[in-house]
Structure formats: C-alpha cells, structure tokens
Design an enzyme around this catalytic site. Structure first.
Site, PDB file in Angstrom:
ATOM      1  N   LYS A 125       0.810  -1.217   0.000  1.00  0.00           N
ATOM      2  CA  LYS A 125       0.000   0.000   0.000  1.00  0.00           C
ATOM      3  C   LYS A 125       0.850   1.276   0.000  1.00  0.00           C
ATOM      4  O   LYS A 125       0.622   2.168  -0.809  1.00  0.00           O
ATOM      5  CB  LYS A 125      -0.888  -0.088   1.246  1.00  0.00           C
ATOM      6  CG  LYS A 125      -1.572   1.123   1.711  1.00  0.00           C
ATOM      7  CD  LYS A 125      -2.521   0.773   2.858  1.00  0.00           C
ATOM      8  CE  LYS A 125      -1.863   0.186   4.087  1.00  0.00           C
ATOM      9  NZ  LYS A 125      -1.066   1.118   4.875  1.00  0.00           N
ATOM     10  N   ARG A 152      -9.021   3.865   8.760  1.00  0.00           N
ATOM     11  CA  ARG A 152      -8.947   2.435   9.075  1.00  0.00           C
ATOM     12  C   ARG A 152     -10.144   1.984   9.873  1.00  0.00           C
ATOM     13  O   ARG A 152     -10.230   0.822  10.245  1.00  0.00           O
ATOM     14  CB  ARG A 152      -7.717   2.143   9.928  1.00  0.00           C
ATOM     15  CG  ARG A 152      -6.485   2.148   9.121  1.00  0.00           C
ATOM     16  CD  ARG A 152      -5.319   1.703   9.973  1.00  0.00           C
ATOM     17  NE  ARG A 152      -4.160   2.249   9.346  1.00  0.00           N
ATOM     18  CZ  ARG A 152      -3.120   1.536   8.973  1.00  0.00           C
ATOM     19  NH1 ARG A 152      -3.064   0.259   9.202  1.00  0.00           N
ATOM     20  NH2 ARG A 152      -2.110   2.114   8.382  1.00  0.00           N
ATOM     21  N   ARG A 170      11.135  -3.663  10.158  1.00  0.00           N
ATOM     22  CA  ARG A 170      10.272  -2.772  10.929  1.00  0.00           C
ATOM     23  C   ARG A 170       9.916  -3.432  12.241  1.00  0.00           C
ATOM     24  O   ARG A 170       9.652  -4.619  12.290  1.00  0.00           O
ATOM     25  CB  ARG A 170       8.988  -2.487  10.145  1.00  0.00           C
ATOM     26  CG  ARG A 170       8.974  -1.116   9.546  1.00  0.00           C
ATOM     27  CD  ARG A 170       7.839  -0.938   8.607  1.00  0.00           C
ATOM     28  NE  ARG A 170       6.532  -1.130   9.220  1.00  0.00           N
ATOM     29  CZ  ARG A 170       5.391  -0.854   8.595  1.00  0.00           C
ATOM     30  NH1 ARG A 170       5.427  -0.370   7.374  1.00  0.00           N
ATOM     31  NH2 ARG A 170       4.238  -1.060   9.182  1.00  0.00           N
ATOM     32  N   ARG A 196      -1.755  -6.967  13.767  1.00  0.00           N
ATOM     33  CA  ARG A 196      -2.155  -5.935  12.794  1.00  0.00           C
ATOM     34  C   ARG A 196      -3.113  -6.513  11.764  1.00  0.00           C
ATOM     35  O   ARG A 196      -4.058  -5.854  11.329  1.00  0.00           O
ATOM     36  CB  ARG A 196      -0.919  -5.335  12.115  1.00  0.00           C
ATOM     37  CG  ARG A 196      -0.208  -4.333  13.013  1.00  0.00           C
ATOM     38  CD  ARG A 196       1.248  -4.213  12.652  1.00  0.00           C
ATOM     39  NE  ARG A 196       1.466  -3.707  11.316  1.00  0.00           N
ATOM     40  CZ  ARG A 196       2.476  -4.071  10.532  1.00  0.00           C
ATOM     41  NH1 ARG A 196       3.354  -4.961  10.959  1.00  0.00           N
ATOM     42  NH2 ARG A 196       2.604  -3.552   9.344  1.00  0.00           N
ATOM     43  N   ARG A 255      10.376  -8.249   4.425  1.00  0.00           N
ATOM     44  CA  ARG A 255      10.279  -6.792   4.264  1.00  0.00           C
ATOM     45  C   ARG A 255      11.328  -6.043   5.102  1.00  0.00           C
ATOM     46  O   ARG A 255      11.485  -6.282   6.285  1.00  0.00           O
ATOM     47  CB  ARG A 255       8.882  -6.322   4.672  1.00  0.00           C
ATOM     48  CG  ARG A 255       8.746  -4.819   4.636  1.00  0.00           C
ATOM     49  CD  ARG A 255       7.352  -4.373   4.447  1.00  0.00           C
ATOM     50  NE  ARG A 255       6.553  -4.445   5.654  1.00  0.00           N
ATOM     51  CZ  ARG A 255       5.359  -3.874   5.761  1.00  0.00           C
ATOM     52  NH1 ARG A 255       4.854  -3.214   4.736  1.00  0.00           N
ATOM     53  NH2 ARG A 255       4.681  -3.972   6.867  1.00  0.00           N
TER      54      ARG A 255
HETATM   55  P1  ADP Z   1       0.471  -1.378   7.967  1.00  0.00           P
HETATM   56  O1  ADP Z   1      -0.660  -0.968   7.070  1.00  0.00           O
HETATM   57  O2  ADP Z   1       1.402  -2.336   7.326  1.00  0.00           O
HETATM   58  O3  ADP Z   1       0.023  -1.755   9.350  1.00  0.00           O
HETATM   59  P2  ADP Z   1       1.305   1.368   8.267  1.00  0.00           P
HETATM   60  O4  ADP Z   1       2.682   1.889   8.102  1.00  0.00           O
HETATM   61  O5  ADP Z   1       0.266   1.898   7.361  1.00  0.00           O
HETATM   62  O6  ADP Z   1       1.468  -0.185   8.136  1.00  0.00           O
HETATM   63  O7  ADP Z   1       0.824   1.599   9.780  1.00  0.00           O
HETATM   64  C1  ADP Z   1       1.603   1.126  10.876  1.00  0.00           C
HETATM   65  C2  ADP Z   1       0.787   1.195  12.180  1.00  0.00           C
HETATM   66  O8  ADP Z   1       0.444   2.559  12.493  1.00  0.00           O
HETATM   67  C3  ADP Z   1      -0.565   0.478  12.117  1.00  0.00           C
HETATM   68  O9  ADP Z   1      -0.467  -0.909  12.320  1.00  0.00           O
HETATM   69  C4  ADP Z   1      -1.316   1.210  13.244  1.00  0.00           C
HETATM   70  O10 ADP Z   1      -0.952   0.743  14.516  1.00  0.00           O
HETATM   71  C5  ADP Z   1      -0.837   2.640  13.107  1.00  0.00           C
HETATM   72  N1  ADP Z   1      -1.760   3.440  12.239  1.00  0.00           N
HETATM   73  C6  ADP Z   1      -1.482   3.933  11.007  1.00  0.00           C
HETATM   74  N2  ADP Z   1      -2.537   4.597  10.497  1.00  0.00           N
HETATM   75  C7  ADP Z   1      -3.518   4.515  11.436  1.00  0.00           C
HETATM   76  C8  ADP Z   1      -4.867   4.974  11.513  1.00  0.00           C
HETATM   77  N3  ADP Z   1      -5.438   5.634  10.497  1.00  0.00           N
HETATM   78  N4  ADP Z   1      -5.576   4.693  12.622  1.00  0.00           N
HETATM   79  C9  ADP Z   1      -5.040   4.001  13.637  1.00  0.00           C
HETATM   80  N5  ADP Z   1      -3.790   3.531  13.647  1.00  0.00           N
HETATM   81  C10 ADP Z   1      -3.016   3.779  12.563  1.00  0.00           C
END
Ligand code: ADP
Length: 202
Positions: A15, A88, A152, A163, A124
C-alpha cells in the site's frame, strides 16, 4: 479544495509503495499515517508518546488521536491529496466525509490474500532514513539514500498477526463503507510491483 483519494490495504500489501507512486504520478500531496507515527515515535514527540503503547502491541492508534491530525492536514491542502493508511475505521471514514462535505474522497483498495501477506512480511525491510521499502537479500543499504535497511519493529510475527486481525476487524467494514457508497475501486495486489502499479494507475 480538490478531491482526494484514500488508499486502503492490509499490512504488507504494498500500500505505502503504490500510494507514494500514485501521488508522485498525479503530483499531489501524500500523507502516510503509519510513517507519521513511526517518525513521531523515533523523535519521541508528544504524538509518539501517546501512540507508543498501541504501536508496541500492534494495535491501531485510537480514533481520538488520529482523526484531528488527519483532518487538519487535509484541510490545509489546496490541491489534490492522497491518504495512505487512513481511514482504518468506519468512524474515521465518517469523520473524514463530514469534514469534506460535498468533496468526499474515492477509495483505492489493494486486495492481497493473508497467506501471501505472511510470506511477504518475512522479507520486508525499511530504510531508517527515507522509509523506502525493500526486500531482504537485495542489499544492506537503501538504493535511494544510502541509509541503513532494517526490519520494521511492528513486523515481528506476533505484531504482524495482531495488525492483520485489526485489519479484518476494523478495515473490512471501512472498505464496505466505501463500497456501499459506490466510492471504492478494488485492485488485485498480487504480482510484481510494476504489475500492481499498472492496475493502480488505470
Ligand atoms: P500497515 O498498514 O502495514 O500496518 P502502516 O505503516 O500503514 O502499516 O501503519 C503502521 C501502524 O500505524 C498500524 O499498524 C497502526 O498501529 C498505526 N496506524 C497507522 N494509520 C492509522 C490509523 N489511520 N488509525 C489508527 N492507527 C493507525
């Protein structure tokens, strides 16, 4: 304000990479909420402090923390924009729609089966400096900026499963929210980066 896009997809679906590429192609601003939180965490800002316990458990950060930050960013955009990783939850999607009134965003949804995601996350790596994503086995340093490549923190098997289950529990209904309103485009996220990119940019 021009219309925006939101990019949704499970963890390790690619994504972030595709969202960034699309924003560059369209020459629009892009905000990755995941990258924003990781950088807040690494500098120990007040946002980082608030988000840390949730990120440590592989949980989503509460809506009360995320919504105001994103709404403020979107309100400051005078041109087109793209959000990577927001909304989300249905509550986040509703808050965004309310803030944008008649200018509601379209969603692009990357679809990748869970078993494929589990395979991908093992390999990754992310650049510590510019956050470019690569695969283990390719190189030790970032091909873009020379920064160090690391796994990460939230890609450990336990956090990844957490997640993924948060994704099923919270993001599935959010995708349904956009589908019900005729504002979602589902893209097959299986294949090489370039294959997926060709489907995304149509
Ligand atoms: P991924 O989609 O692989 O989990 P991201 O880099 O998009 O990775 O997000 C990492 C983490 O940041 C998420 O697992 C979550 O804990 C937090 N996060 C990111 N965006 C949001 C959001 N819109 N609402 C709540 N938590 C978020």
């Amino acid at each position: 304000m021009k219309k925006g896009l939101v990019f949704l997809g499970p963890p390790a679906s690619g994504k972030g990479t595709q969202a960034q590429r699309l924003a560059e192609e369209l020459e629009i601003a892009c905000l990755s909420t995941g990258a924003l939180l990781r950088s807040a965490l690494s500098v120990g800002s007040p946002l980082g402090e608030k988000a840390k316990p949730f990120l440590d458990r592989g949980e989503y950060v509460p809506d009360e923390i995320m919504v105001p930050i994103v709404i403020e960013w979107v309100s400051n955009q005078s041109e087109g924009w793209l959000l990577d990783g927001f909304p989300r939850t249905v509550h986040q999607a509703e808050a965004l729609d309310r803030a944008l009134e008649s200018n509601q965003p379209q969603a692009i949804v990357l679809h990748v089966p869970d078993d494929e995601l589990r395979k991908r996350v093992i390999r990754r790596l992310e650049c510590e400096s510019c956050h470019r994503v690569s695969r283990s086995g390719d190189d030790e340093f970032c091909p873009d900026c020379g920064g160090l490549l690391n796994t990460r923190d939230d890609d450990s098997p336990e956090k990844f499963e957490s997640r993924l289950s948060e994704f099923h529990r919270l993001v599935f209904p959010t995708i349904q929210y956009y589908c019900d309103r005729g504002r979602a485009r589902i893209v097959n996220g299986v294949g090489s980066l370039d294959d997926v990119w060709r489907r995304v940019r149509i």
